[in-house]
Write an enzyme that holds these catalytic residues in place. Structure first.
Site, PDB file in Angstrom:
ATOM      1  CG  ASP A  95     -10.788 -26.892  -9.734  1.00  0.00           C
ATOM      2  OD1 ASP A  95     -12.002 -27.138  -9.698  1.00  0.00           O
ATOM      3  OD2 ASP A  95     -10.205 -26.500 -10.754  1.00  0.00           O
ATOM      4  CG  ASP A 149     -17.913 -26.508 -12.331  1.00  0.00           C
ATOM      5  OD1 ASP A 149     -17.020 -27.305 -12.003  1.00  0.00           O
ATOM      6  OD2 ASP A 149     -17.678 -25.379 -12.803  1.00  0.00           O
ATOM      7  N   GLY A 224     -15.867 -20.684 -15.680  1.00  0.00           N
ATOM      8  CA  GLY A 224     -16.178 -20.578 -17.096  1.00  0.00           C
ATOM      9  C   GLY A 224     -15.779 -19.282 -17.752  1.00  0.00           C
ATOM     10  CG  ASP A 274      -7.150 -20.531  -9.223  1.00  0.00           C
ATOM     11  OD1 ASP A 274      -6.636 -21.439  -9.902  1.00  0.00           O
ATOM     12  OD2 ASP A 274      -8.333 -20.147  -9.385  1.00  0.00           O
TER      13      ASP A 274
END
Length: 379
Positions: A95, A149, A224, A274
């Site tokens: 990530d 992001d 999100g 995940d």
């Protein structure tokens, strides 16, 4: 060295569910798949041999934010990357750290350049940009790396969600540019997945999905969601994003979720998941089993000498009794945390394997409907 490949092997007749195979330089991943979270290079309370032999994990996660802070990029590079450092020779995904920076809302500042934040460890200040997050992930050495992001909170005003999405897209362009300018470090291919944002606004989610799709990456992610919105809204926007993402590329729904969330999102076209839930909840005594959810601390299990879950192939689930596991929790024995974590991860990996088998068999939807009811049951 070869870019990630995705082979779509079967599609369900009664839903958008798919079964496929992802091929990376560190091995194959059969989808749909759940990826145990190893935030700092370790899946909490579980060893790498257990991840392989009992849990049958095919890919695990590391986190850029946490690994950057500890042990640090210099240590990871000296070790030869995260695979060599933690002894995991199967695929790894990292990530980008965007979600962790999002969670530090009171201690970070967003600008066009990037995110300035304070370490949760010692308060030191750091700047994450699209460029240096790519450099950090190069050094960590994951097979799949995520674009940097911003994850807007739920709920978000439309203007904020749109501004955030557009910033994420500009950062994405910079991520691709940086990656194209820098060579890999360890002799294998790293694959960048863009992330769809847009909060809970349909037009923004469609626009972001289409922008991400235009990058023609080897796979794509949806971020999100599962940040506080109702479950039905999460399912609605997952389906919307899937409709606008390439059919022949793997789709990764980040940070989701419960067993029933996973089945519902497989039904809508997701391939990769995940979540910290199986290990976090396990360490607090909540077990996910093939018969339903158990709070192992409850007194009702004190004299239940049946296996933790005899329907699972994991040795731990069949070898130890519910009464013994409850005793470990009541006595605050560390072994209890390990056994509960192995049980939950084994269940999650069994769950996606079962989903795959039912997709291949052509009866996924009917199996899902009956299974969701069972898995949600509190025992």
């Amino acid at each position: 060295m070869a870019a990630l490949q995705f082979q779509l092997q079967h599609t369900a007749q009664d839903s958008k569910a798919r079964a496929g195979k992802i091929t990376t330089d560190h091995g194959e991943i059969l989808t749909p798949i759940f990826m145990p979270v190893g935030t700092v290079g370790s899946v909490k309370a579980v060893t790498q041999p257990q991840l392989k032999s009992e849990i049958n994990a095919q890919i695990i996660l590391g986190n850029t934010y946490h690994l950057y802070l500890r042990p640090g990029i210099e240590v990871l590079e000296a070790a030869g990357g995260l695979h060599a450092f933690n002894g995991w020779d199967r695929p790894i995904l990292t990530d980008s750290g965007g979600y962790q920076v999002f969670s530090l809302a009171e201690n970070r500042k967003l600008t066009e350049e990037g995110a300035l934040f304070q370490s949760h460890i010692d308060g030191s200040r750091h700047l994450f940009t699209a460029e240096n997050v790519m450099d950090i992930q190069r050094s960590i050495g994951a097979d799949i790396i995520m674009a940097f992001d911003e994850c807007p909170p739920y709920p978000s005003e439309y203007a904020y969600a749109k501004k955030s999405m557009e910033l994420t897209h500009r950062w994405l362009d910079r991520c691709f540019k940086r990656l194209s300018e820098t060579p890999g470090k360890y002799g294998y291919t790293q694959n960048l997945f863009p992330i769809v944002q847009g909060s809970t606004y349909k037009d923004l989610r469609v626009a972001s999905s289409q922008y991400v799709a235009s990058k023609e990456a080897t796979g794509n992610a949806i971020g999100g969601l599962s940040v506080g919105e109702p479950e039905e809204m999460m399912y609605e926007f997952t389906a919307l994003c899937c409709e606008n993402l390439p059919w022949l590329k793997p789709r990764y729904l980040m940070g989701v979720g419960t067993p029933w969330n996973i089945l519902e999102c497989i039904d809508r076209g997701i391939d990769m998941f995940d979540c910290v839930m199986p290990t976090r909840n396990g360490r607090n005594g909540m077990l996910f089993t093939t018969k339903g959810v158990i709070n192992i601390k409850n007194k009702k299990w004190a004299t239940d000498f049946s296996p933790i879950d005899d329907a699972l192939p994991a040795e731990t689930s069949q070898y130890y009794s519910k009464a013994y596991l409850r005793h470990l929790f009541v006595a605050s024995e560390i072994l209890g945390l390990q056994l509960a974590s192995i049980q939950n991860l084994s269940f999650y990996l069994w769950l996606v394997q079962q989903a795959r088998e039912h997709i291949m068999a052509g009866d996924f939807n009917s199996w899902k409907k009956s299974s969701v009811e069972i898995f949600r049951t509190r025992l």
